[in-house]
Structures are given as structure tokens and as C-alpha cells.
Design an enzyme around this catalytic site. Structure first.
Site, PDB file in Angstrom:
ATOM      1  N   HIS A 314       0.789  -1.278   0.006  1.00 32.35           N
ATOM      2  CA  HIS A 314       0.092  -0.122   0.000  1.00 32.35           C
ATOM      3  C   HIS A 314       0.911   1.297  -0.219  1.00 32.35           C
ATOM      4  O   HIS A 314       0.573   2.188  -0.861  1.00 32.35           O
ATOM      5  CB  HIS A 314      -0.872  -0.115   1.223  1.00 32.35           C
ATOM      6  CG  HIS A 314      -1.778   1.096   1.348  1.00 32.35           C
ATOM      7  ND1 HIS A 314      -2.975   1.222   0.830  1.00 32.35           N
ATOM      8  CD2 HIS A 314      -1.505   2.270   1.939  1.00 32.35           C
ATOM      9  CE1 HIS A 314      -3.654   2.337   1.149  1.00 32.35           C
ATOM     10  NE2 HIS A 314      -2.606   3.198   1.669  1.00 32.35           N
ATOM     11  N   GLU A 315       1.960   1.303   0.782  1.00 37.97           N
ATOM     12  CA  GLU A 315       2.679   2.571   0.899  1.00 37.97           C
ATOM     13  C   GLU A 315       3.433   2.839  -0.237  1.00 37.97           C
ATOM     14  O   GLU A 315       3.718   3.751  -0.757  1.00 37.97           O
ATOM     15  CB  GLU A 315       3.542   2.453   2.310  1.00 37.97           C
ATOM     16  CG  GLU A 315       2.738   2.354   3.503  1.00 37.97           C
ATOM     17  CD  GLU A 315       1.288   3.131   3.864  1.00 37.97           C
ATOM     18  OE1 GLU A 315       1.605   4.361   3.048  1.00 37.97           O
ATOM     19  OE2 GLU A 315       0.436   2.691   4.479  1.00 37.97           O
ATOM     20  N   HIS A 318       1.618   4.328  -2.997  1.00 33.46           N
ATOM     21  CA  HIS A 318       1.510   5.895  -2.649  1.00 33.46           C
ATOM     22  C   HIS A 318       2.510   6.633  -3.631  1.00 33.46           C
ATOM     23  O   HIS A 318       2.537   7.705  -3.849  1.00 33.46           O
ATOM     24  CB  HIS A 318       1.555   6.258  -1.340  1.00 33.46           C
ATOM     25  CG  HIS A 318       0.308   6.441  -0.788  1.00 33.46           C
ATOM     26  ND1 HIS A 318      -1.012   6.988  -1.039  1.00 33.46           N
ATOM     27  CD2 HIS A 318      -0.226   5.543   0.518  1.00 33.46           C
ATOM     28  CE1 HIS A 318      -1.921   6.708  -0.215  1.00 33.46           C
ATOM     29  NE2 HIS A 318      -1.420   5.963   0.601  1.00 33.46           N
ATOM     30  N   ASP A 395      -8.529  15.941   9.752  1.00 35.91           N
ATOM     31  CA  ASP A 395      -8.195  14.510  10.417  1.00 35.91           C
ATOM     32  C   ASP A 395      -9.306  14.043  11.115  1.00 35.91           C
ATOM     33  O   ASP A 395      -9.254  12.700  11.075  1.00 35.91           O
ATOM     34  CB  ASP A 395      -6.947  14.579  11.411  1.00 35.91           C
ATOM     35  CG  ASP A 395      -5.583  14.869  10.836  1.00 35.91           C
ATOM     36  OD1 ASP A 395      -5.187  14.333   9.605  1.00 35.91           O
ATOM     37  OD2 ASP A 395      -4.635  15.516  11.349  1.00 35.91           O
TER      38      ASP A 395
HETATM   39  N1  BES Z   1      -1.489   7.707   4.337  1.00 34.90           N
HETATM   40  C1  BES Z   1      -2.057   7.010   5.300  1.00 34.90           C
HETATM   41  C2  BES Z   1      -1.863   7.253   6.533  1.00 34.90           C
HETATM   42  C3  BES Z   1      -2.910   8.535   7.101  1.00 34.90           C
HETATM   43  C4  BES Z   1      -3.874   8.913   6.394  1.00 34.90           C
HETATM   44  C5  BES Z   1      -2.274   9.527   7.831  1.00 34.90           C
HETATM   45  C6  BES Z   1      -4.630  10.226   6.893  1.00 34.90           C
HETATM   46  C7  BES Z   1      -2.525  10.533   8.230  1.00 34.90           C
HETATM   47  C8  BES Z   1      -4.010  10.945   7.883  1.00 34.90           C
HETATM   48  C9  BES Z   1      -1.367   5.637   5.014  1.00 34.90           C
HETATM   49  O1  BES Z   1      -0.982   5.269   3.573  1.00 34.90           O
HETATM   50  C10 BES Z   1      -2.575   4.416   5.109  1.00 34.90           C
HETATM   51  O2  BES Z   1      -3.336   4.431   4.613  1.00 34.90           O
HETATM   52  N2  BES Z   1      -2.194   3.635   6.021  1.00 34.90           N
HETATM   53  C11 BES Z   1      -2.980   2.565   6.166  1.00 34.90           C
HETATM   54  C12 BES Z   1      -2.672   1.314   5.583  1.00 34.90           C
HETATM   55  C13 BES Z   1      -3.651   0.301   5.311  1.00 34.90           C
HETATM   56  C14 BES Z   1      -4.630   0.918   4.351  1.00 34.90           C
HETATM   57  C15 BES Z   1      -2.885  -0.843   4.444  1.00 34.90           C
HETATM   58  C16 BES Z   1      -3.045   2.476   7.854  1.00 34.90           C
HETATM   59  O3  BES Z   1      -2.541   2.932   8.607  1.00 34.90           O
HETATM   60  O4  BES Z   1      -3.668   1.458   8.318  1.00 34.90           O
HETATM   61 ZN    ZN Z   2      -2.463   5.359   2.351  1.00 32.78          ZN
END
Ligand code: BES
Ligand code: ZN
Length: 641
Positions: A314-315, A318, A395
């Protein structure tokens, strides 16, 4: 590949977007480069000090513009100055400028900088701001006890969505992109890393960073701690505290490169140079954060069996969707996350096959179902395009919709095209068209219809029930769901077993005939989601289930622990309440923490007491946002959850 500067000017051809979450006057300015000169020191008790000088290299695009930056009450600005033009006359320390901090929202303030005269269009200005970052939400200070090694303090920053304005003054909006560099002086025995293309250690324990691609402010990130690294691929290494580095290397040695290669094949060049992973302390609030060149992840990913690698995929995804093509405002967050979910599952399909990927997607769909059940389908946050009113903290709008409904919409676009390789080619063209830019869904959909003129001709944007406008602006369950039946071979046995366990009188013979020992983690997760959905089960069943499957009830894997704790709470299995407490003590990820507090608070007197007890013991170690959301759940005030 076109030069970033050309692309950026193409971006300016489109109508400027209004970001209600930024107090800045970003529109009439472009930020050509940001340099941060930072000094980090730790105090004995865990808190520390970050002193900084930000140098903003600005170009005035519209004459007479005001200069207003995003900042935070925790950011103490001591001086602002205008540097003389390079080579020209003037004081090298710059001409001091009056600055004033004015209230903006609960999550930030507006820093007004008074320029000596109205700037002309095309004028270049270099602004210096000296400041100290105090106890703001973007800069987290951890005491030694809050780290894995428990020896030394640690600091990290988390920018997304609007937290970096308490780390440095800037245009804190995803609609603005710029390159940055930094020098960071840290105490002996500590290492600094940042989300940058280059990293260099110089004398005096000073680290020098350069990010040579334009990025939005939320992707600037810094960690200072007792951390070391180990190579896991030709362009990848893992970073972690010394006591975790072996486990980190073992978890991902030799697997990252394949994801990058598949990503490049599908979506085009990986422009960021390195892809490194930093394992954070347990209180890190996310599974992963896509800071460019250096993804931050929760240590929960160290499951020992690579079973949670989907977070890494996932990351990595991005790197194209989010970091290269970026949502222009947080109301369009689904553009980052929905496309990333789609890209993640494309990579996963190539590497692990369709059945496994559909199974993982089914657990995502279950999360969306749970979320919509909890909020009501018609909740305004269950639209893809969210209206973020002035004053609302982006947020606080975070939920599953941009991820999983977004995934459904991108899958629907693929379905309209009807051919996977044509859609893959579209995604690659989309990235190429909008790389280094910040866009809205209108840009995406207009490009889609331009790319497929035959679909435009057919009017696919207005098929009754599936109108693009409805997808974007109407809350509710996705009108189209991608077919996950290729996962049936993995899902069916889990569904059947859950059925057996939900029966009034247990058919132990049938249950014992199912051997779950060979099941993958996501099959177990899917099974547990089914059990949770059917809970509370008839009296005694969960107790028996717990005894029969120690692989589940004593699991160390965080995804299994979360589900098991949810089942324990929903079935009032008091004998295992301590597992909920232990899990919440062991980590602070928002997506694990909030559902458990909601379940405890919505349960019995005993689970409410458990919630209060657990929160009072763990509160100091939670990220400030998570801390506030839990407070709100427990009725103790705090932010929206
Ligand atoms: N970018 C997000 C994390 C985030 C979102 C931080 C909004 C602050 C505000 C990250 O890419 C994400 O989506 N992480 C998920 C991973 C999952 C969907 C595989 C998580 O942390 O659970
Ligand atoms: Zn994400």
C-alpha cells in the site's frame, strides 16, 4: 519525463483550488524551495527541544499578494527576515519583518508576515523564519520507556494531514509542491533520517538531506533516535532501533524490490530513488505512512511471517498515487487512498494472485460495511468528495470510505473500460499526465473521458444510478462492487466454519474436520470478521473456540489480536478481558485503538471500567490525535471521533 518545473506551470493553467484547511495565502505564491536548519535536543524527562530556521524561496505569481503562512500556537517564531537578492547589496542577516500570529482553527494559526512593499508579479523573495517548535501535535517526543529499546528518547514527526504546521511554518496545503533540503544537528548517539532523496552524515553529528522532487508539505518527515539500518534490496534498507533490526531485516529481506519492479511495470518509473522502511516505536498511530523515500511503519508489521506485507505494498503504491499525483485538498482524499487501494491490489494480484487479493479486498469491504453500519450509510462523510467546512479538522474526517468506496469507484472505471491492460495503460498515462501536480477528481474524470473518447461518447458519466456525480457527491454504499468471487476458494471454508461456530448446538465433528493450521493470516482474519458479525454467539461457544484455536486466541499477529479482542468484548468473555488491555498497552495504532474503545464503551459496566482503566494507564503514550479521539469516545471531551 518532463521536468518538474514544466509540469508545475501546467498545473497553474487550471483554476486554483481553495483549501479551507489552510490559513495561508498560498495561491498567489509559488514556493520554489524550502530549507530547514534544525537542532534537536532531548531533555531528561522525554520532552525535547527543536529549534529551527526555515528559509522559504518564494516567487510572487500575483502582484500585491499578502504573505500568510500556516503555523501553530505551539510554534514560537522569534524573528522573520527578508534576505537581500543573491549578489545584491544588503545585510546578510536580512531585513527584519514584523510578524503576527492570528487565530485560525483549533489545529493551527495564521502567521502574517508584513512585507516592506507590495511584491511585484515574478519577484523572487527569500524569507527567513527563526522559531522553536514546542509541544505541537506534529512533533512527537517519546521517553526511553516508550521505545522498543527503553534506553534512549526518540522524536518523530507526522505531517498528514495538517500537523506539519506545528513542525515548520509553511503553506501547509497539499495543493502546493516544492523541493526541500535540511540540516539537522542531533546529540551524540542519535541518528536523524528524513523523507528525502539523499542523506549524508557530516561532522558534529549533523545530518544533511535533500529532496530533489517537489512534494507537498505533509510528506516532510523527520525521526531522531537510536536507530540503525540494514540492506534488504538494491534500493531498500530497513531502519529500526538496534533491538529490532534483525527482526526487521528478516521480515522484508529480498521482498521489497519485487513490489517496486511490479509497480514500475504497471504505473511507470519509480522517481524517488530509494525506498526504505522505518520501523517506528509502538505508539506510532498508523499502520504505515508513505513519507517519500522512507515509509514509516508500525512495529506490529513484524509478524515474523511477512503476513502483513500488504501495508508495505500500500505505501509503495502511494509512490505514484498520492506522492506523485496528489489530492489538491483533503476533501479529495479518496484520490490518494482509493487509487492507492486499487494500485495495491493490482500489485498484490501480480505477486500473490487473484484469489489471495480478493480475500484481502473482502476484509476491506467488511471494514467499509462496519463503518457504514456504525455511522449510517447516509452520513455526509460517506461521500467520496467530502465538504470540509472552515474550522473542521481534516483529520477528523478520516474513515474507511475514501479507501474502500474509492477502491470500488476506481474498479468501476476499470469495469467500464472492460479490459485490464487498457485500464493499466490509462493509469500509467494518468500518472504521467499529472505527476508532480495536485489535482481534484474533476481533473481525474475529465482525463479518463478524454483518454477513452468512446466511453465519453457513450455518456458513461451519466448512466442512471452510476453517475460520476453520484459516486462523488452522494453518501451511501458503493453502487458498484468489484467481483471478489475469485477469492471464494479461500473465503468459503472460513464462512462455513463461522456458520458452524454460530450454531446453538455445536457440531464438533464438523468443526474438528476443518484444519485451520494451514490457513493464511487473512483467511483467519476473514473467519474472525464473520464470527464477529454473528456475535454474540450462543453462550459458551466463544470460550470453546478460544480453547480450540490457540493459534487465534493467543496470536501475536496484530490483525488477529484486534479481531480476537473485538470478539471477546462483543461476547462478554470476561476471562479474556486482559487480552484487550495487553493489546492496547502494546501498541497505539489508531485503527486498532478506536474500535476497541468504542466496543468497550458500548458494552457492559465491566467493559466500560476496563476502558477507563486502560486509558488512564496508556494515555501518555498515545499520539495526541488518538488520545483526543479516545477521550471523545469516553465522553471526556476532546475532538470529534
Ligand atoms: N496515508 C495513510 C495514513 C494517514 C492517513 C495518515 C490520513 C494521516 C492521515 C497511509 O497510507 C495509510 O493509508 N495507512 C493505512 C494502511 C492500510 C490501508 C494498508 C493504515 O495506517 O492503516
Ligand atoms: Zn494510504
Amino acid at each position: 519525463m518532463a521536468a518538474p518545473a514544466e509540469e508545475a506551470s501546467a498545473a497553474r493553467d487550471r483554476a486554483p483550488v481553495r483549501d479551507t484547511a489552510s490559513a495561508s495565502s498560498a495561491g498567489p505564491w509559488s514556493l520554489r524551495h524550502l530549507h530547514l536548519d534544525l537542532r534537536v535536543s532531548f531533555a531528561a524527562a522525554g520532552a525535547g527541544r527543536l529549534r529551527g530556521r526555515a528559509r522559504l524561496e518564494l516567487r510572487c505569481e500575483r502582484g500585491g499578494a499578502e504573505l500568510r503562512l500556516d503555523a501553530h500556537p505551539a510554534l514560537a517564531v522569534s524573528r522573520a527576515a527578508l534576505l537581500p537578492p543573491p549578489g545584491g547589496p544588503g545585510d546578510a542577516a536580512g531585513q527584519a519583518l514584523p510578524v503576527e500570529s492570528r487565530p485560525f482553527a483549533s489545529y493551527g494559526s495564521a502567521l502574517h508576515v508584513a512585507l516592506p512593499q507590495a511584491p511585484r508579479a515574478g519577484q523572487l523573495l527569500t524569507l527567513l523564519i527563526d522559531y522553536e517548535a514546542g509541544e505541537g501535535p506534529g512533533v512527537c517526543w517519546l521517553s526511553p520507556e516508550q521505545t522498543a529499546g527503553k534506553q534512549k528518547p526518540y522524536m518523530y514527526t507526522q505531517g498528514q494531514a495538517v500537523l506539519n504546521r506545528s513542525f515548520f511554518p509553511c503553506f501547509d496545503t497539499p495543493s502546493v509542491k516544492f523541493t526541500y533540503s535540511a540540516t539537522v544537528k542531533v546529540p551524540e548517539g542519535f541518528t536523524a533520517v528524513m523523507s528525502a532523496t539523499s542523506w549524508e552524515k557530516q561532522k558534529d553529528n549533523t545530518f544533511v538531506f535533500k529532496m530533489s522532487q517537489p512534494i507537498p508539505s505533509y510528506l516532510i518527515a523527520l525521526v531522531v533516535g537510536d536507530i540503525v539500518s540494514a540492506d534488504v534490496g538494491p534500493r531498500s534498507r530497513v531502519w529500526a532501533e538496534p533491538c529490532l533490526i534483525e527482526a526487521a531485516k528478516k521480515e522484508y529481506d529480498g521482498v521489497i524490490e519485487e513490489f517496486l519492479v511490479v509497480g514500475e511495470k504497471l504505473f511507470g518509473p519509480y522517481v524517488w530513488g530509494r525506498y526504505d522502511i522505518l520501523f517506528m516505536p509502538p505508539s506510532f498511530p498508523f499502520g504505515g505512512m508513505e513519507n517519500p523515500c522512507l515509509t514509516f511503519v508500525t512495529p506490529c508489521l513484524l509478524a515474523g511471517d511477512r503476513s502483513l506485507v500488504d501495508v508495505i505494498i500500500h505505501e509503495i503504491s502511494h509512490s505514484w498515487f498520492g506522492n506523485l499525483v496528489t489530492n489538491a485538498t483533503w476533501g479529495e482524499f479518496w484520490l490518494n487512498e482509493g487509487f492507492t487501494m486499487y494500485a495495491q491490489r493490482r500489485i498484490s494480484t501480480e505477486v500473490y494472485g487473484l484469489p489471495y487479493t480478493c480475500l484481502e479486498a473482502a476484509t476491506g469491504r467488511a471494514l467499509l460495511r462496519q463503518h457504514m453500519d456504525a455511522t449510517g450509510e447516509e452520513h455526509p462523510l460517506n461521500k467520496l468528495r467530502v465538504v470540509i467546512e472552515p474550522g473542521v479538522n481534516p483529520d477528523d474526517t478520516y474513515n474507511e470510505t475514501p479507501y474502500e468506496k474509492g477502491y470500488c469507484f476506481v474498479s468501476y472505471l476499470a469495469h467500464l473500460v472492460g479490459n485490464q491492460s487498457k485500464f493499466d495503460a490509462f493509469l500509467q498515462a494518468y500518472v504521467n499526465r499529472f505527476k508532480f501536480q495536485s489535482i481534484t477528481a474533476d481533473d481525474t474524470l475529465e482525463f479518463f473521458l478524454e483518454y477513452f473518447p468512446e466511453l465519453k461518447e457513450k455518456g458513461v458519466d451519466s448512466i442512471p444510478g452510476f453517475e460520476f456525480d453520484r459516486w462523488l457527491n452522494t453518501p451511501g454504499w458503493p453502487p458498484y462492487l468489484p467481483d471478489l468471487s475469485p477469492g471464494q476458494q479461500l473465503m468459503r471454508p472460513a464462512e462455513e466454519l463461522a456458520e458452524l461456530w454460530a450454531a446453538d448446538s455445536l457440531n464438533m465433528e464438523a468443526i474438528e474436520a476443518v484444519d485451520i493450521m494451514g490457513w493464511r493470516t487473512y483467511q483467519l482474519v476473514y473467519f474472525l470478521d464473520q464470527v464477529l458479525q454473528k456475535s454474540p454467539l450462543p453462550e459458551g461457544n466463544v470460550k470453546r473456540l478460544s480453547k480450540m484455536y490457540p493459534k487465534i486466541s493467543k496470536a501475536q499477529n496484530a490483525e488477529l489480536r484486534l479481531r480476537w479482542c473485538q470478539i471477546v468484548l462483543k461476547n462478554n468473555l470476561e476471562a479474556e478481558y486482559s487480552k484487550v488491555k495487553d493489546f492496547l498497552h502494546s501498541q497505539g495504532k489508531q485503527k486498532y485503538t478506536l474500535p476497541l474503545y468504542r466496543a468497550m464503551w458500548g458494552g457492559s459496566e465491566a467493559t466500560r471500567a476496563l476502558a477507563v482503566e486502560t486509558f488512564s494507564a496508556t494515555a501518555p503514550q498515545l499520539h495526541v490525535n488518538v488520545h483526543n479521539y479516545v477521550k471523545k469516545i469516553l465522553g471526556l471531551g476532546g475532538a470529534e471521533a
